[in-house]
Design a protein around this motif. Sequence first.
Motif, mmCIF file in Angstrom:
data_model
loop_
_atom_site.group_PDB
_atom_site.id
_atom_site.type_symbol
_atom_site.label_atom_id
_atom_site.label_comp_id
_atom_site.label_asym_id
_atom_site.label_seq_id
_atom_site.Cartn_x
_atom_site.Cartn_y
_atom_site.Cartn_z
ATOM 1 N N TYR A 62 0.808 -1.224 0.000
ATOM 2 C CA TYR A 62 0.000 0.000 0.000
ATOM 3 C C TYR A 62 0.841 1.274 0.000
ATOM 4 N N SER A 79 -0.429 4.568 -5.099
ATOM 5 C CA SER A 79 -1.172 5.119 -6.228
ATOM 6 C C SER A 79 -0.940 6.614 -6.414
ATOM 7 N N GLN A 115 -7.148 13.965 -5.183
ATOM 8 C CA GLN A 115 -6.626 12.668 -5.619
ATOM 9 C C GLN A 115 -5.652 12.104 -4.579
ATOM 10 N N GLN A 170 -7.729 10.649 -1.927
ATOM 11 C CA GLN A 170 -8.279 9.387 -2.427
ATOM 12 C C GLN A 170 -7.237 8.273 -2.327
ATOM 13 N N ALA A 171 -5.990 8.590 -2.674
ATOM 14 C CA ALA A 171 -4.925 7.592 -2.607
ATOM 15 C C ALA A 171 -4.689 7.140 -1.170
ATOM 16 N N ARG A 192 -6.963 7.107 1.184
ATOM 17 C CA ARG A 192 -8.107 6.263 1.561
ATOM 18 C C ARG A 192 -7.945 4.844 1.021
ATOM 19 N N LYS A 193 -7.466 4.727 -0.211
ATOM 20 C CA LYS A 193 -7.277 3.398 -0.797
ATOM 21 C C LYS A 193 -6.160 2.637 -0.102
ATOM 22 N N PRO A 200 -7.141 -0.148 3.612
ATOM 23 C CA PRO A 200 -8.195 -1.077 3.168
ATOM 24 C C PRO A 200 -9.172 -1.462 4.263
ATOM 25 N N ASP A 213 -13.717 2.398 4.829
ATOM 26 C CA ASP A 213 -14.224 3.017 3.610
ATOM 27 C C ASP A 213 -14.116 4.532 3.632
#
Length: 313
Positions: free
Chosen positions: A152, A177, A228, A231-232, A234-235, A238, A241
């Motif tokens: 991650y 990401s 973004q 968002q990265a 948050r991803k 895991p 949410d």
Amino acid sequence: MRIYALVPATLQLILVENVRLLDRLSSRKAAVGTLYLTATHVIFVENGSETRKETWVLHSQISSIEKQATTATGSPLLIRCKNFQVMQLVIPQERDCHNVYISLIRLARPVKYEELYCFSFNPKLNKEEREKGWKLVDLNEEYNRMGIPNSYWQISDVNRDYGVCDSYPTEVYVPKSATAHIIVGSSKFRSRRRFPALSYYCKDNNASICRSSQPLSGFSARCLEDEQMLQAIRKANPGSDFIYVVDTRPKVSKASSGAIPDTELPRDPRAVPRNDAAELGRAEHPRRRAAWRLREVEPAADLPAPEQPHPLL
């Protein structure tokens, strides 16, 4: 007055004799002694034969320097410190007072990093002994202990040569990401270009804590790259949410910077989903509040003005 070589070479070590130090809190006779201006301190040494009392003031503790009108007894120089200490010196010669005044301004308020004493200090140690201090804390070892890098999070050299943020390390850990374009774009949206970077990771549940500065003062437009970046992050978590965005600034600071309460922010489906914005709700710092109360009971002329952020901090 005697002048010696001082590090850095652009300045000089000043030694002034027969300087008087006035006691503003009592009526006792002014102390006469020698004033030393070194690369790190202002030092006043009394001429008393029994005990040579010394007064030391660190340059970084100086809040303001005021050169007052010359009198028949000499040229007064008023030094106010951030801890409310006040030094009132009377230097016999106006020229000497001017040299001390100009040098103190340079030493107390350096313009460039290279003017800080740490860059010119040369300890009498060999290379191996000097490098020991840099190895007391190994950031990569600390992150490895937390289980980073992994699937991650990864290390990024986007800040090599401190090109993106001069107060971040050259290597930082970011979500896998997050591309260099996203990181640079997010940094331009935030104060001092401090983009979100990983500070803590729990390998048991993959939870993480990232830290960054606030958006630029009064900035009301959106930043796609910063969204973004969130968002990265948050991803890269895991196990959940959504993420929490916590504002740790005092309420006064948020109000002065034009920060918009979370309840007034427009909800946009393109933004990071289900982000909860929280506030710690802490009041202004107690030390700052006490300083203002002290100003209310003391003459304003005897206390330093509220300190402004230094350009190098």
